[in-house]
Structures are given as C-alpha cells and as structure tokens.
Enzyme design. Structure first.
Site, PDB file in Angstrom:
ATOM      1  N   ASP A  98      32.075  47.031  37.432  1.00  0.00           N
ATOM      2  CA  ASP A  98      31.887  45.777  36.725  1.00  0.00           C
ATOM      3  C   ASP A  98      30.517  45.822  36.062  1.00  0.00           C
ATOM      4  O   ASP A  98      29.526  46.197  36.686  1.00  0.00           O
ATOM      5  CB  ASP A  98      31.948  44.608  37.727  1.00  0.00           C
ATOM      6  N   GLU A 251      36.202  41.530  29.463  1.00  0.00           N
ATOM      7  CA  GLU A 251      36.691  40.204  29.840  1.00  0.00           C
ATOM      8  C   GLU A 251      36.300  39.267  28.700  1.00  0.00           C
ATOM      9  O   GLU A 251      35.116  39.096  28.422  1.00  0.00           O
ATOM     10  CB  GLU A 251      36.066  39.746  31.154  1.00  0.00           C
ATOM     11  N   ASP A 325      39.278  35.518  40.069  1.00  0.00           N
ATOM     12  CA  ASP A 325      38.986  34.172  39.546  1.00  0.00           C
ATOM     13  C   ASP A 325      40.232  33.287  39.515  1.00  0.00           C
ATOM     14  O   ASP A 325      40.140  32.131  39.080  1.00  0.00           O
ATOM     15  CB  ASP A 325      38.467  34.256  38.099  1.00  0.00           C
TER      16      ASP A 325
END
Ligand code: TEU
Ligand code: CA
Length: 546
Positions: A98, A251, A325
């Site tokens: 990430d 993202e 999420d």
C-alpha cells in the site's frame, strides 16, 4: 489488447492488523502472515496486497504513516518484512504494498518540521493557509486544522492526524519517488495507491457547495482528479514505475469511468488499473453511507457494466465486492443467514467470471459476515466513531440503536474483525486479547472447517481461481449483460474467439426462471442439482462452449 500477468492474476488483500497474531499481543503481524502463506498458496491466488505495514501511530490503522522506511513496531521489524517478501516469493506469491502518498501522519518528521516555522524548509511539504475554506473532511468536521504556533491552518482531507502532502512542491514528489524506489529495489511487486485521485488540488481552494443535510462543503470537485494529476502520475511513472515490472492499482474515489480511463489507458503510462467506487456507493442515504438501504441489483449491474464496457478499449478494471473499508460482501449483497454458503458462492462466481482483475478480501473466501455491534465501545474505526459523534451525539439524527444498526451493516470494522482460522479461543487469531472483538460465529465459520471440505466456500473460491488461470476467455473475453432489468438475476455472457461462456446467477432467496438455453456444457455451479431454465435461491451456473 495486450496480455499481461497482472490482468491474469487474482489478488488477495491482507489487513495485517486482523490477519494473524504470532506473539499473543492481540495484534496481527508479519510473522503471523508468514505462517499462513501455505494457506494462500493452496487457495491459488497470485498476489498479496498488504494494507500498510509502515511505522504509524495508528490513528487510521496504518493509513497515517510516520516513517515510510520503517515497519510498524506492532507488526515486527524490517527483518520480518524481508523474510515475508522472500518466503512469499518462494510460495509463488507476489507482494503489492500500500502506498499512502496523499497524506502522512502528523507524527512524520516532515510534518513535525513543517509546523516548526514558516521558513522551515519542510513548511511547504504540507498545505498551509492563513484562513480555512469551508471544505469538510472525509472523516467529519472541517478539513482544516488550526496550528497555534504558526497561526495557520493545514489541510487534512482525512483525520486531523493525517495532513495532506503538498504535491505542488517538487521536493515532496522527489522524496516520495525515492521512497518508492527503496521498496522496489527490495523486490516488491507493485503498489496499491491510496486515494491517488486526490493528490492534485485546485490551487484556488474555492469554497465548495454544502450538500443538503451537511455542515461543510463537499470538496470533491477541487480535491479529486485535480489539474495536475496526470502530470504527477506520468512523472511518477517515468521516475519509478517504468523502471520495474510492477503491478499498480490506484484507489480512485470520485472518478467517473470516462475520467478513470485517462489513468489506465496503456499508451498514457500512468497506472495499470483503478478501483471504482460506483458499485459500492448505491446503498447510501441522506447522511452518506449510514443507512439501512440495500443495493438494488439492477443498479449494481449497471454500475459494474459501465466500467467493464468502458475498459474494453485499452483500459483495465479491478473487480471487488469488499475490502477493509467495506462491509462483508455476503452480508451486504447476499444472505448471511439461511443462505450464507449458497449466497457467498453465488457472489464469488458472479465476480470471478467477469472481465478484470479480481480481488479477494481476507475472510471473504470463508464467507465471513458482518459483526453485530451492540455498543460504541466495540467500535475501533475513526470513521465510525466520528460519524457516531456527529449523527447521534451532536445532531441527534439517529438514536444510539439506529446508528449501531448502521455501523453493523455499513461500518468499516465489519471487515476488520479478526480472521477466523479455527474454532479455538479467539478463532485461532491470537492467544491474547484481540484488539477488536472476534465475530462470535467463528465456531462454525472458520478456515479449519473449510480447507479440507471439498464443498466449502474456500474450495469454491479455489476452483474459481483455477478456472480463471485455465481459461483465457475468463480473463480477456468480452462481457455482455443479459436480463439487465431483472432484480434477482445477474446474468451475462463472455465471448473470446469462438469460445463462449454464459453465467446465470440468482441473487435472491426465491426461485428464478429464465428462458434462454445456454450454449455448451456446465462448467461450474454452487449446486449440482440443476434444472433447466430454473435457479434455486442463490444458485448460480456457468456454461462453457468451446
Ligand atoms: O480510503 C479512501 C476512501 O475514500 C475512504 O475514505 C472511503 O471512502 C471510506 O473508507 C468509505 O467509508 C483510503 C483507505 O482505503 C482507507 O482505509 C483510509 O482510511 C483512507 O484512504 C485514508 O487514508
Ligand atoms: Ca502480534
């Protein structure tokens, strides 16, 4: 259209805090992951996306990084990381890290220096203004935080402890690229880029329209897909990405497919694919996602198809139903009661036969469900806690009970309850006290019960992943929807040269009939008892014609 390994891959997302604890402190860690690599190799996935493992004070569980060059002490050391990378590669698993580059923690040295004085060389690493505008933060409240020492405000699109980096400053970008090269030189296989669509801001910082029911301006038009975004991504590609063979997924909340294509078209040299949010934004209400609304299947199909079709000419799409999420897919889109197993397999089949790169979120392959939160004390997520304060305590929009129901169906902590490994205490996740409660259904829903059961959800995922690896049509075939107006049937075809696949999936708890006669033979189903033109509740079938 070019073939590529990352188009053919299946990705498994690990949220390290909740995956597996090796030392009994109640927090998942890198050694915990290492000891489960066999499990992942057996499942057949190709890539692990690791949610952030960098040093962090954990305001947002690692999405607030205080040192990009160090491992979070809760998770282990750099030596553990190097071991994980090496052993993952030995297990034929790639590691995608990430990359959180829109913001850092306020405990990052850059920010500590930034707030020392206006003439500090790091001051301009962040976004400071003498006066705030009306922008709201994603996690509630103003997006600006006052600093007494400087008598200025800094921008934080997320938590107060997550100041936004100033990408206008070339020194910031160079430092970030240097950091990315450090990880690439270690041998990692790619990056998932956190809110990468937000790194370029409109430098006029205008006030934004305040949505009905809101207190602050919705800054999306000025923070998402900003004026220099493509310049920045192309620069990053030139300086880092193009030098390695990497998997990159951005993202990108707030992007339409038309805009997203500019991030992923192959000749633009930016990213390889992005995550769309359209299909996970259909069940909100007047106060954002905090509602009891369920997603309508017709809307969902439309949202997904728009992206699939949009990417058919020189782009690539990512496929997911949940992540760290989002609530658990089986609870949100299926039935986590009577039809849990059937519906979990039905959702999996529907997603894994589509065009794009599929993502499996830890526990999804076991049919893990949402948690039933009965008190705010059980919640850990800053987004949930802030929303509760805003909507219950401050504004009295929801009662305590109503908000807990909303959190139980939409909150991010549903995805973050510990991975359920077996039926021993704490689901085998930890021998200590877990940092967040284990879902009490671990006695029946756990990996140990499924790995050796050929009819389990886990083994159904394994079959789906193997099928994708065996058939180019599943990766590359064109996809067209059937019965688009049906509220209970998710059906589509895939076509590739002379081959054809027909998928018919009943996303409801009642029987569904259909009139078409699929070509070819049955390839996979979640219930072998197949009656022509009829699907039992959550039954799904795939036909394949060569
Ligand atoms: O999420 C970005 C993002 O858009 C989320 O705020 C999302 O809209 C929200 O969680 C849905 O309710 C990324 C990370 O995935 C998330 O975990 C981080 O909290 C966030 O960025 C800030 O880094
Ligand atoms: Ca631990």
């Amino acid at each position: 259209m070019n073939k590529a390994w990352w188009k053919e891959a299946v990705v498994y997302q690990i949220y390290p805090r909740s995956f597996n604890d090796s030392n009994g402190d109640g927090i998942g860690d890198l050694q915990g992951i290492i000891s489960r690599l066999d499990y992942l190799e057996n499942l057949g996935v190709d890539v692990i996306w690791l949610s952030p493992v960098y040093a962090s004070p954990n305001e947002d569980n690692g999405y607030d990084i205080s040192d990009y060059y160090a491992i979070m002490s809760d998770f282990g050391t750099m030596k553990d990381f190097d071991e994980l990378l090496q052993k993952a590669h030995e297990h034929h698993l790639k590691i995608v890290m990430d990359l959180v580059a829109n913001h850092t923690s306020d405990e990052h040295q850059w920010f500590i220096d930034s707030r020392k004085s206006k003439d500090n060389p790091y001051h301009d690493y962040y976004i400071w203004r003498d006066q705030p505008n009306n922008w709201g933060s994603v996690f509630g409240g103003s997006a600006w935080q006052y600093d007494e020492n400087l008598n200025q405000y800094y921008l934080h699109n997320f938590a107060i402890k997550q100041p936004d980096l100033n990408w206008e400053n070339k020194a910031v970008r160079d430092d970030l690229y240097k950091m990315m090269r450090y990880w690439c030189d270690k041998g990692i296989d790619g990056f998932r880029m956190d809110v990468i669509s937000m790194i370029s801001k409109d430098q006029a910082f205008p006030d934004a329209p305040v949505p009905e029911g809101g207190l602050y301006g919705d800054s999306t038009a000025y923070t998402v897909d900003g004026p220099r975004i493509h310049e920045f991504l192309q620069e990053m590609n030139r300086e880092v990405l193009s030098k390695y063979d990497l998997f990159t997924v951005g993202e990108t909340p707030g992007l339409s497919v038309e805009r997203a294509l500019k991030y992923v078209q192959e000749d633009r040299h930016e990213l390889e694919m992005v995550f769309t949010f359209d299909h996970v934004s259909l069940d909100g209400g007047d106060y954002g996602k905090w509602s009891q609304k369920r997603t309508d299947l017709v809307d969902l199909k439309k949202a997904i198809m728009k992206w699939v079709k949009g990417c058919e000419n020189g782009g690539w799409n990512s496929l997911y139903l949940d992540n760290h999420d989002q609530p658990r897919a089986v609870s949100r889109f299926g039935d986590d009661g009577e039809y849990r197993e059937m519906s979990a397999k039905c959702l999996a089949l529907t997603l894994h036969l589509m065009r794009g790169t599929p993502y499996v979120y830890q526990g999804e392959e076991l049919g893990m469900t949402n948690y039933h939160f009965t008190s705010l004390e059980e919640c850990r997520d800053i987004e949930e806690i802030n929303a509760y304060k805003d909507l219950v305590t401050d504004r009295h929009i929801y009662s305590d009970q109503e908000m807990l129901e909303n959190i139980s169906s939409k909150g991010r902590d549903n995805a973050r309850t510990p991975m359920q490994w077996d039926d021993s205490q704490n689901a085998g996740f930890t021998t200590g006290t877990p940092w967040i409660n284990v879902n009490p259904n671990y006695k029946t829903i756990n990996a140990a019960a499924q790995v050796n059961d050929p009819n389990s959800i886990y083994n159904f995922y394994k079959q789906l992943i193997a099928l994708r690896h065996a058939h180019d049509i599943i990766v590359y075939g064109e996809m067209d929807l059937l019965y688009e107006d049906a509220h209970d049937l998710f059906a589509y075809t895939r076509s590739y040269n002379d081959e054809k696949i027909t998928v018919l999936a009943n996303w409801s708890d009642h029987e569904v009939t259909y009139d078409l006669t699929p070509e070819g033979d049955l390839l996979i189903t979640n219930d072998e008892d197949v009656t022509p033109h009829t699907l039992k509740p959550y039954q799904a079938v795939v036909y394949y014609k060569k």
